[in-house]
Structure formats: C-alpha cells, structure tokens
Design a protein around this motif. Sequence first.
Motif, PDB file in Angstrom:
ATOM      1  N   PRO A  91      -4.493  -6.703   2.912  1.00 54.85           N
ATOM      2  CA  PRO A  91      -3.996  -5.635   2.026  1.00 54.85           C
ATOM      3  C   PRO A  91      -5.101  -4.997   1.185  1.00 54.85           C
ATOM      4  N   GLU A  92      -6.140  -5.764   0.852  1.00 53.71           N
ATOM      5  CA  GLU A  92      -7.250  -5.177   0.100  1.00 53.71           C
ATOM      6  C   GLU A  92      -7.982  -4.148   0.957  1.00 53.71           C
ATOM      7  N   TRP A  93      -8.260  -4.518   2.191  1.00 60.23           N
ATOM      8  CA  TRP A  93      -8.907  -3.613   3.137  1.00 60.23           C
ATOM      9  C   TRP A  93      -8.019  -2.398   3.426  1.00 60.23           C
TER      10      TRP A  93
ATOM     11  N   ALA B  19       1.456  -3.882  15.659  1.00 61.41           N
ATOM     12  CA  ALA B  19       1.663  -2.481  15.285  1.00 61.41           C
ATOM     13  C   ALA B  19       2.941  -2.310  14.467  1.00 61.41           C
ATOM     14  N   GLU B  20       3.985  -3.035  14.844  1.00 65.90           N
ATOM     15  CA  GLU B  20       5.243  -2.962  14.092  1.00 65.90           C
ATOM     16  C   GLU B  20       5.071  -3.457  12.672  1.00 65.90           C
ATOM     17  N   GLU B  21       4.276  -4.525  12.507  1.00 69.97           N
ATOM     18  CA  GLU B  21       3.997  -5.043  11.172  1.00 69.97           C
ATOM     19  C   GLU B  21       3.182  -4.026  10.361  1.00 69.97           C
ATOM     20  N   ALA B  22       2.215  -3.380  11.005  1.00 64.48           N
ATOM     21  CA  ALA B  22       1.407  -2.365  10.320  1.00 64.48           C
ATOM     22  C   ALA B  22       2.263  -1.162   9.908  1.00 64.48           C
ATOM     23  N   ARG B  23       3.238  -0.840  10.725  1.00 65.34           N
ATOM     24  CA  ARG B  23       4.145   0.260  10.378  1.00 65.34           C
ATOM     25  C   ARG B  23       5.014  -0.111   9.179  1.00 65.34           C
ATOM     26  N   GLU B  24       5.519  -1.336   9.188  1.00 66.89           N
ATOM     27  CA  GLU B  24       6.393  -1.772   8.101  1.00 66.89           C
ATOM     28  C   GLU B  24       5.645  -1.881   6.774  1.00 66.89           C
ATOM     29  N   LEU B  25       4.436  -2.417   6.807  1.00 71.07           N
ATOM     30  CA  LEU B  25       3.701  -2.682   5.569  1.00 71.07           C
ATOM     31  C   LEU B  25       2.854  -1.509   5.090  1.00 71.07           C
TER      32      LEU B  25
END
Length: 413
Positions: free
Chosen positions: A107-109, A155-161
């Motif tokens: 999350p920092e990145w 990718a789904e996790e990246a979309r959600e977060l």
Amino acid sequence: MTQQTVVLGAGMVGVSIAWHLQKRGHQVTLVDRRQPGRETSFGNAGIIQREAVRPYAFPRDMKTILSVLPNRRVDIRYRVTGMMNAASPLLSYWHNSSSRLYQKIIPEWASLIQLCLKTHEPMIKAAGVEHLVRKEGWLEVYRTQARLDKRIKEAEEARELYGVQFAVLDRAGVKDKEPDLSQDIIGAIHWLDPWTVADPGALVEAYADAFTQDDGNLLQAVIQKIEQVGKRWRVVTETETLEADEVVVALGPWSGDWMKGLGYHFPTFVKRGYHMHYASQAPAKLHYWLMDAEVGYLLAPMNAGVRLTTGAELNRLESPADEQQLEAAEKVARQLFPLGDRCNAAAWKGARPCLPDMKPVIGAAPRHPGLWLAFGHGHQGFTLGPATGQLLADMMEGKPTEIDMAPFRADRF
C-alpha cells in the motif's frame, strides 16, 4: 525571495522535479552529463504503469530460486561479481520480500503509483506531446491457464483495493487484438489504465524543453563536486561552478555513490536491462505493448521499431554489456511474433536504481539542510517521475503532500 535550486540528474525524475519547481517560481538549474532522457529513462518499456501497484519482490520459493541458479532464464540473469558487490542490499531485498513485510510495503508503494497518470497529464499537455502517448493500455499474455488464473486473482485484488481496471481475454480475444501472435497464447490480461509512449527518451526531452521554455536553465556538464558552504550549496562542474540555496540529488543509479561523498551510505544496487529494436516481417504488425509474462520480456511497437526489453540482470553498474540475456529473449520472441531484422548495431544497456525495501527515497537529507533526495525508483522511474516532482516540490515548500511521505524518508536506512 526566489529560491535558487540545482537539480542533479536529467532523467524522468530529475526533469520532473525541475519542471515542478520552475512552475512554482524557483530559479532552477538542471545538470546532467548528457542530454535529458538519454540514460535510464531512454531505454525502458515506455509504459506509465498505473496497474503496477505491487513492486517487484525477490523470489522466496525454493523452486524459483533453484530455477535461477543455472543462469539461463530470460527474466533474470546474474553475474557472480555483481551479486557479491551487492550482497548486503540483496539480502535485505530478500528479507523485505517476506509475506509479512511485503504486504506492508504494497500500500505504501501503491500510494505513489496511483498518482502517476494525473501527474503526467499536465506535463504532457505543457510539452505538447500528446502524439507520443496512447491511452489504450497493454497486454500481458499467457501460455498456460493456471498461470493466467493466478494473475487474474491478483488483478481482481488490485481492482478492489486500488481501482485498477482490466479485462480478461481468451484466445479469440487475443487474436482479435493481435492477429499475428503465436497460437501458443491461450489468453491475456488487458490492463486498461496505463498509457504507453512511442519514444520514452523523446518524452523526457520534451518535458525538459517545456522546463527551459519556462526560463529554466539546463547545463550539460560532468559534475565534479557537491559541497555545502555555510548555509548554501556549491556544485562544481567541468565548465562552471553553481551556487544555490538547495540541491536535489536525482542521479538514478549513480545517486548512491554521490551520497557517499556527503557521508551517507544508502544500500543502493542496480538491476540492469537491455533493449533492441526490430523490423516486423511484412505484413505482420504489432498493435499493443505486450509482455510475455511466463518468460519475462516485453515487446513494444515504438517509433524506432518493435522494441524488445529484457528482464533484470544483477550485475555491477559499469560492467561491460553481456547480450546473452537479450539473445535468449529474442529467440523466444521470434516464436511469439514474426520479428524481422535488428534495427540497431548493438543493444542499449541501462540500469534501474533500486533500494532493498522496493521504495524510493523522496525527501530531505537527514543531516544537511537544503539537500533533497529523489532516487531508488526501481523499475518505475519513468512512471513515477512527475508524481515525485510534485511531492518533493510540496515538501521543499513546506506544504501538505497528497500522500503520506513517511515511508519514503531517507533516514529509514
């Protein structure tokens, strides 16, 4: 009073910092031994990677590590001398890639990555280079369903977060977008957010031109010395000596060595990379930027030809070029897409500036007032230059920043 600032390094990061400071009324001189955008920023894949919310972690599973040891992989090569030279930071890199630490770093990145498009946009407009930029995303192609399924979950996790947008393509969907690819490709992820650039070096040069047209000063000269004199700074070059209130070190892979002269020892190391341009065998045409994800190289339809960029080579910064990794990638790439002749006499070689916790240093030097740092962006200096410029300019002026800058402090090492 107008602040006099010297920015050292005319890659994407340094040019962007200079551009932002000049826009805010600083009197800025940008210094580099070469023309803007001719070093690391010249040779990248040319993607502004909004989807890249996960930094590149060091492999932790034994199967992957053992597969690297024979030194024949396309995505990662190493030289023993380079590994020994960077043993301590590489060990820290491996440590920070543990699941517990890596999950904190993401999350920092990602907070930086999320700023990339909106910070590039005003610079693209100011430079008048919309013709270099495509806003159609890029393709990450796969040969096996299991690997594609795993990537879809990420990718789904990246979309959600983090709001990353993508589409999943089956074999027919890939063929519709890239009809000349090998039938071995069974599917792909089409990353929808990123922008692609047909000439990365030209984009950096255009940003630098916009800076000089706004009364910024560009000095092409070899830097010989950086020193603090009272409350001011002196930068000695081969042609002239500059006096300034503030100095910014944005020298990419050379930053660590320069900082040693000022008493700082950052655990910097480099991941080197190569590129080559190719013609296409008529009538084949590559339409999208394309990563062969299971092998580890990228093809990009750029102005100079189809650019093949390699993965990482762990080696010393100034060691001679070794084109074996490029040759291995080319062999596979010719099976994926009908590449023609090489367009360049020799491969381009560059080095990505890295730090072991996968995050750049952005902010004030701990012990020297007026000294500011911006380096260690790894694979994403081209993506993150404008965001870094905006954030550092805010910090230098004592203004609130759009994101929390504590994770990028220099004194964390």
